[in-house]
Every structure is written in structure tokens, then in C-alpha cells.
Design a protein around this motif. Structure first.
Motif, PDB file in Angstrom:
ATOM      1  N   GLU A  14      -7.028  13.104  -1.258  1.00 51.19           N
ATOM      2  CA  GLU A  14      -8.111  13.813  -1.947  1.00 51.19           C
ATOM      3  C   GLU A  14      -8.076  15.308  -1.609  1.00 51.19           C
ATOM      4  O   GLU A  14      -8.219  16.152  -2.492  1.00 51.19           O
ATOM      5  CB  GLU A  14      -9.459  13.210  -1.536  1.00 51.19           C
ATOM      6  N   ARG A  39      -5.563   7.952   4.671  1.00 58.74           N
ATOM      7  CA  ARG A  39      -4.676   8.258   3.544  1.00 58.74           C
ATOM      8  C   ARG A  39      -5.467   8.769   2.346  1.00 58.74           C
ATOM      9  O   ARG A  39      -5.127   9.804   1.758  1.00 58.74           O
ATOM     10  CB  ARG A  39      -3.901   7.000   3.137  1.00 58.74           C
ATOM     11  N   ASP A  40      -6.545   8.085   2.004  1.00 57.97           N
ATOM     12  CA  ASP A  40      -7.343   8.479   0.843  1.00 57.97           C
ATOM     13  C   ASP A  40      -7.978   9.849   1.033  1.00 57.97           C
ATOM     14  O   ASP A  40      -8.008  10.665   0.113  1.00 57.97           O
ATOM     15  CB  ASP A  40      -8.401   7.419   0.551  1.00 57.97           C
ATOM     16  N   GLU A  74       0.852  -1.187   0.000  1.00 53.30           N
ATOM     17  CA  GLU A  74       0.000   0.000   0.000  1.00 53.30           C
ATOM     18  C   GLU A  74       0.890   1.239   0.000  1.00 53.30           C
ATOM     19  O   GLU A  74       1.811   1.336   0.818  1.00 53.30           O
ATOM     20  CB  GLU A  74      -0.904   0.024   1.242  1.00 53.30           C
ATOM     21  N   LYS A  88      -5.987   3.285   5.484  1.00 50.31           N
ATOM     22  CA  LYS A  88      -6.321   3.570   4.082  1.00 50.31           C
ATOM     23  C   LYS A  88      -7.351   4.686   3.965  1.00 50.31           C
ATOM     24  O   LYS A  88      -7.240   5.542   3.083  1.00 50.31           O
ATOM     25  CB  LYS A  88      -6.883   2.309   3.401  1.00 50.31           C
TER      26      LYS A  88
END
Length: 84
Positions: free
Chosen positions: A61, A56-57, A3, A53
Motif C-alpha cells: 500500500e 506485506r499489505d 501467497e 500478510k
């Protein structure tokens, strides 16, 4: 599976582990953001990875929209507590 920005992290002191979980690390313009996601806090390695995750996303964004000051941006996310 690898990842981006997320690594498995296990810290040991002596013969026991003091932390087992995931580490999120993002660096921009020389400023580093690091946050740890404990398997113990989230209940399992899969759940702590999912939390890492999601953060992080969300961060990536927000960064895509433009960030004038990464220090303030990262501090906002450091104070943000992740829910189980």
C-alpha cells in the motif's frame, strides 16, 4: 494456497530445525527486503502467516503511493517490529 511474496521456510541444522515459519521477500529496483515470521514467536503457523500478510499489505500500500528510495523505505520496515 500460494501467497504472493510469502513462502514457508524451515531451516534445519543437523536433525533439528533452527527456524520454522514464514519468509516475506520483496525486491524492487535490485534492492531486496526479507523478513522472517517465526511460528514460535507468534504462537502458530496461522498467526505468523497473518503477521507476514499484514506487513506485506502495508508495504504494498505504501509502495503504491510512490517510493523515491527503496533502500530507505525497506530499512524503515526492517526496524518495525511486528506485534503478536
Amino acid at each position: 494456497m500460494k501467497e504472493k511474496y510469502i513462502t514457508r521456510y524451515e531451516a534445519a541444522k543437523g536433525q533439528s530445525y533452527t527456524f520454522i515459519g514464514w519468509r516475506l521477500c520483496i525486491t524492487r529496483k535490485g534492492i531486496r527486503f526479507v523478513k522472517y515470521f517465526s511460528d514460535l514467536k507468534f504462537g502458530s503457523p496461522d498467526k505468523s502467516l497473518t503477521a507476514a500478510k499484514l506487513l506485506r499489505d502495508a508495504m504494498l500500500e505504501d509502495m503504491a503511493r510512490g517510493v523515491p528510495d527503496y533502500r530507505d523505505f525497506f530499512n524503515r520496515y526492517r526496524r518495525n517490529t511486528c506485534k503478536k
